[in-house]
Scaffold this motif. Structure first.
Motif, mmCIF file in Angstrom:
data_model
loop_
_atom_site.group_PDB
_atom_site.id
_atom_site.type_symbol
_atom_site.label_atom_id
_atom_site.label_comp_id
_atom_site.label_asym_id
_atom_site.label_seq_id
_atom_site.Cartn_x
_atom_site.Cartn_y
_atom_site.Cartn_z
ATOM 1 N N PRO B 429 0.822 -1.228 0.000
ATOM 2 C CA PRO B 429 0.000 0.000 0.000
ATOM 3 C C PRO B 429 0.848 1.267 0.000
ATOM 4 O O PRO B 429 0.456 2.271 -0.562
ATOM 5 C CB PRO B 429 -0.810 -0.110 1.303
ATOM 6 C CG PRO B 429 -0.855 -1.575 1.598
ATOM 7 C CD PRO B 429 0.432 -2.145 1.096
ATOM 8 N N GLU B 430 2.028 1.207 0.624
ATOM 9 C CA GLU B 430 2.890 2.395 0.701
ATOM 10 C C GLU B 430 3.387 2.836 -0.676
ATOM 11 O O GLU B 430 3.829 3.978 -0.840
ATOM 12 C CB GLU B 430 4.110 2.120 1.599
ATOM 13 C CG GLU B 430 3.771 1.905 3.064
ATOM 14 C CD GLU B 430 3.193 0.510 3.340
ATOM 15 O OE1 GLU B 430 3.305 -0.354 2.436
ATOM 16 O OE2 GLU B 430 2.616 0.310 4.418
ATOM 17 N N LEU B 432 1.533 2.900 -3.387
ATOM 18 C CA LEU B 432 0.441 3.344 -4.258
ATOM 19 C C LEU B 432 0.552 4.817 -4.644
ATOM 20 O O LEU B 432 0.243 5.188 -5.777
ATOM 21 C CB LEU B 432 -0.912 3.049 -3.599
ATOM 22 C CG LEU B 432 -1.239 1.544 -3.499
ATOM 23 C CD1 LEU B 432 -2.493 1.338 -2.644
ATOM 24 C CD2 LEU B 432 -1.443 0.945 -4.882
ATOM 25 N N ALA B 433 1.006 5.654 -3.690
ATOM 26 C CA ALA B 433 1.096 7.089 -3.993
ATOM 27 C C ALA B 433 2.077 7.313 -5.159
ATOM 28 O O ALA B 433 1.815 8.097 -6.078
ATOM 29 C CB ALA B 433 1.529 7.863 -2.759
ATOM 30 N N ARG B 436 0.539 6.132 -8.414
ATOM 31 C CA ARG B 436 -0.455 7.095 -8.916
ATOM 32 C C ARG B 436 0.226 8.301 -9.562
ATOM 33 O O ARG B 436 -0.185 8.766 -10.624
ATOM 34 C CB ARG B 436 -1.355 7.575 -7.766
ATOM 35 C CG ARG B 436 -2.324 6.527 -7.254
ATOM 36 C CD ARG B 436 -3.454 7.159 -6.452
ATOM 37 N NE ARG B 436 -2.984 7.926 -5.294
ATOM 38 C CZ ARG B 436 -2.779 7.402 -4.083
ATOM 39 N NH1 ARG B 436 -2.990 6.101 -3.870
ATOM 40 N NH2 ARG B 436 -2.377 8.166 -3.097
ATOM 41 N N VAL B 457 -5.638 7.074 -13.161
ATOM 42 C CA VAL B 457 -4.948 6.936 -11.878
ATOM 43 C C VAL B 457 -5.771 6.038 -10.954
ATOM 44 O O VAL B 457 -5.245 5.109 -10.322
ATOM 45 C CB VAL B 457 -4.732 8.334 -11.245
ATOM 46 C CG1 VAL B 457 -4.306 8.209 -9.786
ATOM 47 C CG2 VAL B 457 -3.694 9.127 -12.045
ATOM 48 N N LEU B 458 -7.087 6.303 -10.918
ATOM 49 C CA LEU B 458 -7.963 5.515 -10.047
ATOM 50 C C LEU B 458 -8.005 4.051 -10.484
ATOM 51 O O LEU B 458 -7.893 3.137 -9.663
ATOM 52 C CB LEU B 458 -9.373 6.127 -10.071
ATOM 53 C CG LEU B 458 -10.430 5.464 -9.187
ATOM 54 C CD1 LEU B 458 -10.026 5.539 -7.710
ATOM 55 C CD2 LEU B 458 -11.806 6.124 -9.389
ATOM 56 N N ASP B 461 -4.780 2.299 -9.613
ATOM 57 C CA ASP B 461 -4.719 2.144 -8.154
ATOM 58 C C ASP B 461 -5.591 0.963 -7.712
ATOM 59 O O ASP B 461 -5.161 0.097 -6.942
ATOM 60 C CB ASP B 461 -5.186 3.455 -7.500
ATOM 61 C CG ASP B 461 -5.021 3.442 -5.977
ATOM 62 O OD1 ASP B 461 -5.263 2.383 -5.361
ATOM 63 O OD2 ASP B 461 -4.671 4.485 -5.411
ATOM 64 N N GLN B 465 -4.480 -2.501 -5.949
ATOM 65 C CA GLN B 465 -5.055 -2.959 -4.679
ATOM 66 C C GLN B 465 -5.511 -4.405 -4.792
ATOM 67 O O GLN B 465 -5.315 -5.204 -3.870
ATOM 68 C CB GLN B 465 -6.266 -2.095 -4.306
ATOM 69 C CG GLN B 465 -5.910 -0.695 -3.882
ATOM 70 C CD GLN B 465 -7.151 0.045 -3.407
ATOM 71 O OE1 GLN B 465 -7.967 -0.503 -2.672
ATOM 72 N NE2 GLN B 465 -7.271 1.288 -3.837
#
Lengths: 108, 553
Positions: B429-430, B432-433, B436, B457-458, B461, B465
């Protein structure tokens, strides 16, 4: 992501800002669940949210369902464009109660 | 056998010759030096008056250029062969006239006009290697006697050395004139170079270079921004060399600059230039020219060619010449009446080269021409360099061979659309930024508008996930993200190295079922045109492909 809460009469305002993604959404869910246990009206100020993904939306959906069960008010207020877009894509924009501003969110 | 000069006289005469030669060597004023020399000679020989005549190279007349004595006859012109001086020049030997009344060639007109009474004349020719420059004429020996044979020999020597000095002075003047011309040529070359586009910024999709073989160039190139981010470009070569060619080149380049902004497309530009060139009658001169317009956003080039070397499209290691069948500009106006045909080229990751024949006709070691194959080899050898440096490397290697006979101009047009993006990220998860941010940056560069970029981007992401939660299930692993533009579509591919997932388990939830889970897959499907799990290549666990038509708004 940043979460702040402040009381507003009998209700609570939760101000959410920044990027709400899988890394942070568990914290959002926890904060929302704690508020739901208080069984008070909640307005979520989303004006400062730059990004939200399905995991963040899921936290809001869960809170909404608990509020409905409790018979308490749960309102999304001042939603930013990224939030609006995701709600539209998820067809949730007509499920949530959405207020233009935090001030109007707790009226009525 | 003439008697030798007395010893002392001989030495001082030598001094005079040395002095006069020194005067000629140091002075830039030939007239003044001639006058000074003449005075010294007249004084030494003891003459009442003296004149120096030079032959007018065009008319053959003898013109008085220096004068000493009571009557000024500078500027006096005598027809060829006139008088004692004319005879001296014609015969090429000194003439000693002790009594002018007894010499039928003596022209008394000057005496009659001036009142000067000429009794005796000593005249010696000025000639160098058979070139008759003129003569030095002395009048009336001082003291009433006549000039002697000794005087004659002295004057002969002085006239000969004056002639030599004069020739040198004339050569120096010629050289100075040539230097002046050379400076003018250098200046013209400098002005011309200043007119060509300077080095382009590194990120420019078009770069050009020009190397003139001599002072001024008949080659040119142009790079001009047009509306909508498009770029007009041209490479041209004017027939002939030197100043005429460079003036015509200047005119053609200026026309291109004016017309490129006004005319729609390179075919019309070339036709309009052709028409303009006919208005100004070129007397056998012509211009070969290839011109085009590049749309950097689509990688599309529209090209028109008037008798120029076919541009070369270099793609996937293969050169393809873009042939044209129109003649050069300035020759056949009727052929350009309907415009110049255009060719559309999709660069599609390839590179287009335009050049003048100075490249293919350059001599390489051994004296052979570089030729089309040699030119291609040079371009291929330099292919790894950035465009600007690549052109310099090619041109420099030509110059190094030291036998550049013609101007060389070379232009490169590249497909600068961002190439596909591929990167490997840890499935956490770290990350993901960062993912994106990279997706947002890349898809915008690939032509997606703001709304679409946010959606992409969404979607990425959400897909990541799914990999983190459902494929790796919290275990460590990597995600490979690939983004490509394929024509008008954005293609996103996500690869992981986890065991193959059961696709059925990550189907989107029914929309009327309001529950938190399954939303991510639904978002991906609502955003993208296509979301598909493809059969993964060997070594890959799952390969998800998402495609969306690019919306630039």
């Amino acid at each position: 992501m940043k979460i702040e809460t402040r009381p507003a009469g009998t209700a609570t305002i939760l101000v959410l800002s920044g990027e709400v993604d899988l890394r942070h959404s568990p914290n959002l869910r926890k904060a929302l669940m704690e508020l739901m246990l208080e069984k008070r009206a909640v307005a979520v100020d989303l004006s400062g949210v730059e990004y939200i993904d399905s995991s963040g939306i899921a936290g809001l959906v869960e809170a909404y369902q608990m509020a409905r069960k409790n018979g308490t008010r749960f309102v999304l207020a001042a939603i930013s464009d990224p939030v609006r877009r995701v709600l539209q894509l998820a067809r949730l924009d007509r499920v949530f109660t959405i207020a233009d501003t935090v001030e109007t969110a707790l009226e009525g | 056998m003439p008697s030798p000069l007395p010893e002392t006289d001989s030495a001082s005469h030598l001094d005079l010759i040395v002095e006069m030669t020194g005067d000629f060597a140091h002075s830039h004023d030939v007239e003044a030096t001639l006058r000074l020399g003449l005075e010294r000679i007249a004084e030494r020989v003891g003459a009442e008056a003296a004149s120096l005549f030079l032959t007018d190279e065009e008319t053959g007349e003898l013109v008085c250029r220096a004068n000493m004595g009571p009557v000024d006859v500078i500027g006096l012109r005598l027809p060829p062969g006139t008088g004692i001086v004319g005879r001296t020049v014609d015969l090429g030997v000194p003439q000693l006239v002790k009594d002018t009344r007894r010499d039928p060639d003596f022209a008394g007109a000057v005496d009659a006009a001036t009142g000067f009474e000429t009794r005796s004349i000593l005249c010696a020719p000025m000639a160098v290697r058979g070139r008759r420059l003129g003569a030095i004429e002395l009048f009336n020996k001082k003291g009433g006697t006549s000039f002697s044979l000794t005087d004659s020999r002295l004057l002969q020597a002085l006239a000969a050395s004056s002639a030599l000095a004069l020739i040198n002075a004339m050569l120096v003047a010629d050289m100075a004139e040539q230097q002046g011309l050379k400076r003018e040529l250098e200046l013209a070359s400098e002005i011309q170079r200043a007119m060509l586009p300077g080095p382009q910024p590194d990120q420019s999709p078009i770069h050009g270079i020009n190397l003139p073989a001599r002072g001024v160039s008949g080659d040119f190139f142009e790079i001009l921004p047009l509306s909508g981010g498009r770029l007009a470009f041209a490479v041209g070569d004017v027939s002939g060399k030197g100043m005429n060619a460079s003036l015509l080149m200047t005119k053609t380049a200026s026309l291109f600059r004016c017309l490129a902004k006004r005319e729609d497309g390179p075919g019309r530009i070339l036709a309009a230039i052709d028409s303009e060139l006919h208005e100004t009658r070129l007397a056998g001169m012509f211009v070969t020219m290839a011109a085009g317009v590049l749309d950097p956003a689509s990688g599309k080039v529209v090209l028109a060619n008037a008798g120029h070397e076919p541009p070369l499209l270099f793609r996937d290691g293969v050169f393809t010449p873009i042939e044209g069948d129109m003649p050069p500009l300035g020759i056949a106006p009727e052929l350009f009446e309907g415009g110049c045909p255009e060719t559309e080229i999709e660069l599609d990751g390839g590179t287009l080269y335009l050049f003048t024949d100075g490249l293919t006709e350059a001599r390489v070691a051994g004296g052979d021409m570089l030729g089309p194959e040699g030119a291609r080899r040079m371009i291929r050898d330099a292919a790894a360099l950035p465009a600007g440096e690549r052109l310099e490397a090619v041109v420099r290697s030509l110059d190094d061979t030291g036998s550049l006979r013609d101007d060389v101009t070379l232009m490169v047009i590249e497909d600068r659309r961002p190439a596909g993006f591929e990167r490997r990220y840890p499935a956490r998860p770290e990350e993901l930024a960062a993912i994106r941010a990279a997706v947002g940056r890349t898809v915008r560069a690939l032509g997606c508008g703001e709304t679409m970029a946010g959606d992409m981007v969404l979607a990425v992401d959400e897909a990541c996930q799914n990999i983190i939660r459902h494929a790796y299930k919290g275990e460590a692993g990597d995600i490979v993200l690939r983004l490509d533009r394929e024509n008008d579509r954005l293609v996103i591919r996500l690869m992981d190295f986890a065991p193959a997932v059961d696709v059925a388990k990550i189907q989107p939830r029914p929309l009327d079922e309001l529950r938190p889970g399954g939303l991510g897959t639904h978002l991906m499907r609502s955003i993208m045109d296509h979301v598909d799990f493809l059969a993964p290549p060997a070594g890959i666990g799952n390969l998800l492909q998402m495609v969306k038509r690019i919306d630039p708004t």
